[in-house]
Design a protein around this motif. Structure first.
Motif, PDB file in Angstrom:
ATOM      1  N   GLU A 123       0.827  -1.203   0.000  1.00  0.00           N
ATOM      2  CA  GLU A 123       0.000   0.000   0.000  1.00  0.00           C
ATOM      3  C   GLU A 123       0.866   1.260   0.000  1.00  0.00           C
ATOM      4  O   GLU A 123       1.904   1.330   0.644  1.00  0.00           O
ATOM      5  N   THR A 124       0.377   2.269  -0.711  1.00  0.00           N
ATOM      6  CA  THR A 124       1.046   3.575  -0.720  1.00  0.00           C
ATOM      7  C   THR A 124       0.103   4.620  -0.145  1.00  0.00           C
ATOM      8  O   THR A 124      -1.115   4.461  -0.164  1.00  0.00           O
ATOM      9  N   SER A 125       0.687   5.682   0.356  1.00  0.00           N
ATOM     10  CA  SER A 125      -0.114   6.794   0.868  1.00  0.00           C
ATOM     11  C   SER A 125      -0.626   7.615  -0.308  1.00  0.00           C
ATOM     12  O   SER A 125      -0.271   7.362  -1.462  1.00  0.00           O
ATOM     13  N   ALA A 126      -1.429   8.629  -0.008  1.00  0.00           N
ATOM     14  CA  ALA A 126      -1.967   9.499  -1.055  1.00  0.00           C
ATOM     15  C   ALA A 126      -0.843  10.134  -1.871  1.00  0.00           C
ATOM     16  O   ALA A 126      -0.998  10.406  -3.050  1.00  0.00           O
ATOM     17  N   GLY A 127       0.299  10.337  -1.254  1.00  0.00           N
ATOM     18  CA  GLY A 127       1.446  10.930  -1.946  1.00  0.00           C
ATOM     19  C   GLY A 127       2.305   9.911  -2.671  1.00  0.00           C
ATOM     20  O   GLY A 127       3.368  10.248  -3.206  1.00  0.00           O
ATOM     21  N   GLY A 128       1.856   8.645  -2.700  1.00  0.00           N
ATOM     22  CA  GLY A 128       2.596   7.612  -3.415  1.00  0.00           C
ATOM     23  C   GLY A 128       3.760   7.011  -2.638  1.00  0.00           C
ATOM     24  O   GLY A 128       4.591   6.318  -3.207  1.00  0.00           O
ATOM     25  N   VAL A 129       3.832   7.259  -1.342  1.00  0.00           N
ATOM     26  CA  VAL A 129       4.913   6.726  -0.512  1.00  0.00           C
ATOM     27  C   VAL A 129       4.482   5.387   0.078  1.00  0.00           C
ATOM     28  O   VAL A 129       3.379   5.269   0.614  1.00  0.00           O
ATOM     29  N   TYR A 130       5.348   4.381  -0.024  1.00  0.00           N
ATOM     30  CA  TYR A 130       5.029   3.067   0.547  1.00  0.00           C
ATOM     31  C   TYR A 130       4.928   3.160   2.064  1.00  0.00           C
ATOM     32  O   TYR A 130       5.664   3.898   2.717  1.00  0.00           O
ATOM     33  N   GLN A 131       4.013   2.370   2.635  1.00  0.00           N
ATOM     34  CA  GLN A 131       3.827   2.322   4.079  1.00  0.00           C
ATOM     35  C   GLN A 131       5.044   1.710   4.779  1.00  0.00           C
ATOM     36  O   GLN A 131       5.351   2.070   5.897  1.00  0.00           O
ATOM     37  N   PHE A 132       5.735   0.793   4.083  1.00  0.00           N
ATOM     38  CA  PHE A 132       6.879   0.100   4.669  1.00  0.00           C
ATOM     39  C   PHE A 132       8.116   0.382   3.821  1.00  0.00           C
ATOM     40  O   PHE A 132       8.138   0.071   2.629  1.00  0.00           O
ATOM     41  N   SER A 133       9.147   0.929   4.435  1.00  0.00           N
ATOM     42  CA  SER A 133      10.345   1.336   3.683  1.00  0.00           C
ATOM     43  C   SER A 133      11.032   0.195   2.931  1.00  0.00           C
ATOM     44  O   SER A 133      11.593   0.440   1.859  1.00  0.00           O
ATOM     45  N   PRO A 134      11.019  -1.059   3.408  1.00  0.00           N
ATOM     46  CA  PRO A 134      11.669  -2.125   2.642  1.00  0.00           C
ATOM     47  C   PRO A 134      11.057  -2.362   1.260  1.00  0.00           C
ATOM     48  O   PRO A 134      11.717  -2.895   0.373  1.00  0.00           O
ATOM     49  N   VAL A 135       9.801  -1.974   1.072  1.00  0.00           N
ATOM     50  CA  VAL A 135       9.187  -2.104  -0.244  1.00  0.00           C
ATOM     51  C   VAL A 135       9.824  -1.093  -1.190  1.00  0.00           C
ATOM     52  O   VAL A 135      10.154  -1.404  -2.332  1.00  0.00           O
ATOM     53  N   LYS A 136      10.050   0.107  -0.686  1.00  0.00           N
ATOM     54  CA  LYS A 136      10.646   1.177  -1.497  1.00  0.00           C
ATOM     55  C   LYS A 136      12.119   0.898  -1.807  1.00  0.00           C
ATOM     56  O   LYS A 136      12.568   1.061  -2.934  1.00  0.00           O
ATOM     57  N   ASN A 137      12.876   0.473  -0.785  1.00  0.00           N
ATOM     58  CA  ASN A 137      14.325   0.318  -0.976  1.00  0.00           C
ATOM     59  C   ASN A 137      14.751  -1.063  -1.475  1.00  0.00           C
ATOM     60  O   ASN A 137      15.933  -1.321  -1.651  1.00  0.00           O
TER      61      ASN A 137
END
Length: 195
Positions: A123-137
């Motif tokens: 899941e991402t926030s309204a701003g497109g940021v992942y809820q969990f940093s390991p998904v992003k990195n």
């Protein structure tokens, strides 16, 4: 629980490399030495859900008794959750790893989050940021260790009990002020858990 569905098929599979074995059937015949806890961990189901669908007010089970089993967490989702726990909880105590997995399961069971482990994790926030940093990195793509796998099994069996934490954070690693406004339920290692 909103996801309680009786299983109508008999399935048995082992997903190599994940450390989890999926075994699901409509009913389970209790064997001597069984406990609801071990059945929950083995079949990937919540003890509380097993009790609910079998109208049990306690943990007593008897050899030969047939128990209905709820729908288990899929192997794919167990593996994804274990990889998240591994990435989020390196260096944290085992209890903290179980708590991280429990936060994801609590979100799945909550009406304010998506309805599956995969959807919660990605899941991402309204701003497109992942809820969990390991998904992003990309850390989510690394194989989970045995302790993370065991923590996920325990969290699934324990599902529905606990302090209803929906969030966790490391106060030394986040500057987010909103998360600090949440009601703290527990602190384990470097993580603060909150509602």
């Amino acid at each position: 629980m909103k996801k309680l569905i009786a299983i109508t098929t008999l399935a048995a599979a082992f997903i190599s490399g994940t450390g989890f074995s999926a075994q699901a059937e409509e009913t389970y015949k209790v064997q001597s030495g069984d406990s609801l806890w071990n059945i929950g961990k083995t079949y990937g189901v919540s003890v509380k859900e097993v009790q609910a669908i079998n109208n049990k007010g306690n943990h007593l089970i008897f050899p030969g008794e047939a128990l209905k089993l709820p729908t288990p967490v899929s192997e794919e989702e167990k593996d994804l959750l274990a990889r998240l726990v591994h990435a989020e909880s390196k260096g944290e105590p085992y209890e903290g790893k179980v708590a991280v997995a429990t936060v994801v399961l609590n979100r799945v069971d909550s009406d304010i989050f998506p309805d599956s482990i995969k959807e919660v994790v990605t899941e991402t926030s309204a701003g497109g940021v992942y809820q969990f940093s390991p998904v992003k990195n990309g850390e989510i793509n690394k194989k989970a260790d045995e302790e993370a796998i065991k923590a996920v099994e325990e969290a699934i069996a324990f599902r529905g009990d606990g302090n209803n934490s929906l969030y966790f954070f490391n106060p030394d690693k986040t500057s987010d002020e909103w998360i600090r406004t949440r009601t703290v339920t527990k602190t384990i290692g470097n993580h603060v858990f909150a509602q």
